[in-house]
Design a protein around this motif. Structure first.
Motif, short mmCIF file in Angstrom:
data_model
loop_
_atom_site.label_atom_id
_atom_site.label_comp_id
_atom_site.label_asym_id
_atom_site.label_seq_id
_atom_site.Cartn_x
_atom_site.Cartn_y
_atom_site.Cartn_z
N MET A 1 23.50 11.59 -48.36
CA MET A 1 22.50 11.06 -49.39
C MET A 1 22.82 9.15 -48.58
N ASN A 2 24.61 9.11 -49.11
CA ASN A 2 24.38 7.71 -48.74
C ASN A 2 24.68 7.54 -46.71
N LYS A 3 24.98 8.58 -46.07
CA LYS A 3 24.47 8.51 -45.29
C LYS A 3 22.76 8.00 -44.07
N ILE A 4 21.91 8.68 -44.97
CA ILE A 4 20.52 8.38 -44.79
C ILE A 4 20.60 6.86 -45.26
N ARG A 5 20.93 6.52 -46.09
CA ARG A 5 20.56 4.93 -46.99
C ARG A 5 21.28 4.04 -46.21
N LYS A 6 22.42 4.13 -45.50
CA LYS A 6 22.91 3.63 -44.73
C LYS A 6 21.69 3.46 -43.64
N LEU A 7 21.41 4.35 -43.31
CA LEU A 7 20.85 4.25 -41.64
C LEU A 7 19.55 3.42 -42.00
N LEU A 8 18.43 3.88 -43.37
CA LEU A 8 17.72 3.18 -43.73
C LEU A 8 17.59 1.63 -43.52
N ALA A 10 20.27 -0.42 -41.79
CA ALA A 10 20.63 -0.56 -40.04
C ALA A 10 19.05 -1.05 -39.58
N LEU A 11 18.11 1.02 -39.92
CA LEU A 11 16.73 0.38 -39.09
C LEU A 11 16.08 -0.80 -40.09
N LEU A 12 16.74 -1.29 -41.61
CA LEU A 12 15.22 -2.06 -41.82
C LEU A 12 16.30 -3.34 -41.21
N VAL A 13 17.77 -3.66 -40.92
CA VAL A 13 17.34 -4.78 -40.49
C VAL A 13 17.47 -4.62 -38.93
N ALA A 17 14.98 -8.02 -37.30
CA ALA A 17 15.69 -8.48 -36.19
C ALA A 17 14.56 -8.42 -35.05
N VAL A 18 14.15 -7.68 -34.64
CA VAL A 18 13.31 -7.28 -33.98
C VAL A 18 11.76 -7.63 -34.10
N GLN A 19 11.78 -8.35 -35.33
CA GLN A 19 10.17 -9.60 -35.14
C GLN A 19 10.62 -10.90 -34.61
N LEU A 20 12.51 -10.65 -34.40
CA LEU A 20 11.65 -12.34 -34.30
C LEU A 20 11.85 -12.42 -32.84
N ALA A 21 11.74 -11.05 -31.47
CA ALA A 21 11.69 -11.35 -30.52
C ALA A 21 10.17 -11.20 -30.27
N GLY A 22 9.98 -11.30 -28.60
CA GLY A 22 9.03 -11.24 -27.52
C GLY A 22 7.60 -12.25 -28.23
N CYS A 23 7.59 -13.31 -29.00
CA CYS A 23 6.38 -14.41 -29.06
C CYS A 23 7.46 -14.92 -28.28
N ARG A 24 8.05 -15.76 -27.80
CA ARG A 24 8.40 -16.23 -26.73
C ARG A 24 8.84 -15.94 -25.21
N ALA B 119 17.87 -16.58 -33.10
CA ALA B 119 17.76 -15.89 -34.29
C ALA B 119 18.43 -14.03 -34.23
N LEU B 120 17.71 -14.36 -33.25
CA LEU B 120 17.75 -12.48 -33.06
C LEU B 120 18.80 -11.63 -31.90
N VAL B 121 19.12 -12.96 -31.46
CA VAL B 121 20.68 -12.51 -30.51
C VAL B 121 21.79 -12.72 -30.88
N LEU B 122 21.91 -13.36 -32.32
CA LEU B 122 22.76 -14.18 -33.24
C LEU B 122 23.14 -12.54 -34.08
N ILE B 123 21.81 -12.21 -34.85
CA ILE B 123 21.67 -10.88 -35.66
C ILE B 123 22.40 -9.72 -35.05
N LEU B 124 21.57 -9.54 -33.97
CA LEU B 124 22.10 -8.28 -32.96
C LEU B 124 23.50 -8.31 -32.61
N LEU B 125 24.24 -9.27 -32.57
CA LEU B 125 26.20 -9.58 -32.29
C LEU B 125 26.71 -9.76 -33.44
N LEU B 126 25.96 -9.95 -34.15
CA LEU B 126 26.85 -10.29 -35.36
C LEU B 126 26.67 -8.70 -36.17
N ALA B 127 25.32 -8.00 -36.08
CA ALA B 127 24.91 -6.51 -36.28
C ALA B 127 26.36 -5.83 -35.69
#
Lengths: 211, 363
Positions: A1-8, A10-13, A17-24, B119-127
């Motif tokens: 259970m603990n592992k699943i929570r950790k995985l979730l 990590a996926l959430l983070v 973070a991926v939301q920050l990509a792509g715009c530019r 911010a994205l590069v930084l977050i992934l790096l720190l992760a």
């Protein structure tokens, strides 16, 4: 259970973070890749002109018609930075200079220390052009660009091959943009910049000009 | 296959310290030295080497007095001393982590993914760094042990290839800088080696028979090895770019790698491969600061919870790295802090720790 929570977690983070990509990020099809850049100082108006040559595919009549722009047209401004900006605005794609082979200048521009050093300072700051771009001089860059239209490959690639094959025979040192940028700060050496001439529509390496 | 006792061998310690020293020193020192002592930068590197060796001898003396690592030694010191020291060291490690994360992110964006979000590069790096920190020193030491030659052989090869572009003209001496400039240069070199301080915390991570003099001489070899690499790198950079241009470059060693032309030209974007050198060396130093930042914070608060503190340190490092990128003068502040307070305190703390414990004993 603990592992699943950790995985979730990590996926959430990661998902967040991926939301920050792509715009530019610019897609490949929205980029153009100049192979040669030409700079010219108009001897009458002292205006600085800037243009680029793109790979041969880009120059096909259909593509030019489709894109509706003429990549060879020079844009003029009071200095290199202004001309560069104006030229970039005139393109309908983002110019990616990572594949640039040659920077072509006319003699008037090379002799104008103020404009020449302003260009080097600008390029040093921008870091858009690769440092190992070859540098050449010619009388009339526009005439050379015109002659390049009849080649089977783009003028940048053609000139790169011309300069490198010539160097092999003569052991000449080909100055690059990086060398000129460094010399602006060091002021210790003189570089012999290859001079290109047009004779009956043929491009020739005709000596050099010192800087 | 591997023992999991949170102890590392002397070979791993050597490689760990070489990685810790190499990252930031090869990135920022050439520019600083070219601007301060120019062609005579070699003298500053050697002077910094002398300062470093003296500092290491002093740390060896402190370790000898303590007979154990700093944490165990200070456990007998007054509570206020512990809070003060651990609080300061934790803050210093977190600030350094923020700076290193900012430099790392800037380097990745500048050379690999120019248009990607900072911010994205930084977050992934720190992760990734956070994952490595929670893995403990043993797992990191194993990774660096394996990577050592994979990093150093390409570096030496590239330096060899770049000799072709070295111009002897750039070594012609100009007007000699004043004595103060030499001293400043030497101190700059020393600043990049203040990581030596962490040797005081190492006895708990090496086998008992490997601590003491053997540990000090192992770190001494790592230090001398890095000094040698720095001397060669500075010679190549100076001969390739010249002191005037070198003094104005942001990361000249990375620029050198992107301009070196290999015979045959069979490898394209070699600069991206060579980025691996700084990727792993900076990562090692970042990890070291995050790891000890979390440890010190735990000691300061006296509430156990290693992972909780790693999380806090990572968040603080992220916020600081954002400040370094988006606030004018933050990098200048960091340099000034390290110049006037950080490095001098790294010198004073070992003597202070030895003195405090003695005082407690005599009381």
């Amino acid at each position: 259970m603990n592992k699943i929570r950790k995985l979730l977690l990590a996926l959430l983070v990661f998902g967040g973070a991926v939301q920050l990509a792509g715009c530019r990020t610019t897609e490949l099809e929205d980029r153009s890749f100049p192979m040669l850049a030409a700079v010219k100082e108009d001897p009458e108006t002292q205006q600085i002109g800037f243009t680029c040559v793109f790979p041969i595919l880009r120059m096909e009549p259909d593509a030019a018609e489709e894109s509706g722009d003429d990549p060879a047209a020079m844009e003029y401004a009071g200095d290199f930075a202004g001309a560069w900006e104006k030229y970039e605005d005139s393109l309908n794609k983002i110019a990616d200079y990572n594949h640039l082979k040659v920077l072509l200048m006319n003699e008037d521009f090379l002799k104008d220390d103020k404009q020449y050093e302003a260009m080097l300072a600008f390029l040093q700051e921008e870091e858009s052009f690769p440092r190992n771009t070859y540098v050449c001089i010619t009388d009339d860059p526009e005439a050379l660009l015109k002659a390049g239209e009849n080649l089977n490959e783009d003028l940048g690639t053609y000139l790169e091959e011309l300069l490198e094959s010539h160097r092999k025979g003569n052991e000449a040192i080909l100055p690059t943009l990086g060398d000129l940028m460094d010399e602006k700060e060091n002021r210790r050496k003189t570089w012999a910049i290859p001079y290109l001439a047009l004779k009956e529509d043929t491009i020739l390496w005709d000596g050099s000009r010192e800087k | 296959m591997f023992s999991n006792n949170q102890k590392i061998s002397l070979r791993q310690t050597f490689r760990l310290f070489v990685f810790d020293f190499l990252g930031i020193s090869t990135l920022v020192l050439p520019t600083w030295l070219a601007g301060t002592t120019g062609v005579y930068g070699f003298v500053s590197i050697l002077l910094g080497g002398v300062f470093g060796l003296l500092y290491l001898a002093y740390l060896g003396w402190a370790m000898n007095r303590m007979q154990t690592d700093l944490f165990t030694h200070l456990s007998g010191a007054p509570a206020w001393t512990q809070k003060l020291l651990y609080g300061y060291l934790s803050a210093s490690c977190i600030l350094t982590s923020g700076f290193l994360a900012a430099v790392f992110t800037r380097l990745v964006r500048r050379n690999l993914i120019r248009e990607e979000s900072y911010a994205l590069v930084l977050i992934l790096l720190l992760a990734v760094a956070g994952y490595a920190v929670t893995g403990g020193i043993e797992s990191r030491a194993r990774v660096y042990e394996v990577l050592f030659w994979f990093i150093l052989i390409p570096l030496f090869l590239m330096l060899l290839f770049s000799l072709k572009g070295v111009d002897p003209e750039y070594f012609r001496p100009q007007a000699a800088p004043g004595l103060m400039n030499f001293a400043k240069g030497g101190y700059m070199v020393f600043l990049c080696f203040t990581t030596l301080f962490f040797i005081l915390l190492f006895p708990q991570y090496v086998k008992p028979e490997s601590s003491g003099k053997r540990l000090v001489s192992c770190v001494c070899y790592a230090f001398l090895c890095t000094e040698g690499i720095l001397l060669i790198l500075y010679a190549v950079l100076l001969g390739t770019f010249g002191e005037g241009a070198l003094a104005k470059m942001e990361f000249p060693a990375v620029t050198l790698m992107s301009t070196v032309q290999m015979t045959g030209g069979f490898l394209k974007r070699l600069d991206a491969i060579m980025m691996g050198i700084w990727f792993f060396t900076l990562f090692a130093l970042l990890n070291l600061n995050l790891f000890y930042g979390a440890k010190m914070l735990e000691k300061c608060t006296e509430i156990p919870g290693n992972k909780r503190y790693a999380g806090i340190v990572l968040v603080l490092a992220f916020l600081l790295a954002m400040l370094f990128e988006y606030t004018d003068g933050m990098t200048e502040f960091f340099y000034r802090f390290f110049w006037y307070a950080g490095a001098p305190l790294y010198i004073l703390i070992p003597a202070f720790a030895v003195f405090m414990r003695r005082k407690k004993k005599s009381e």
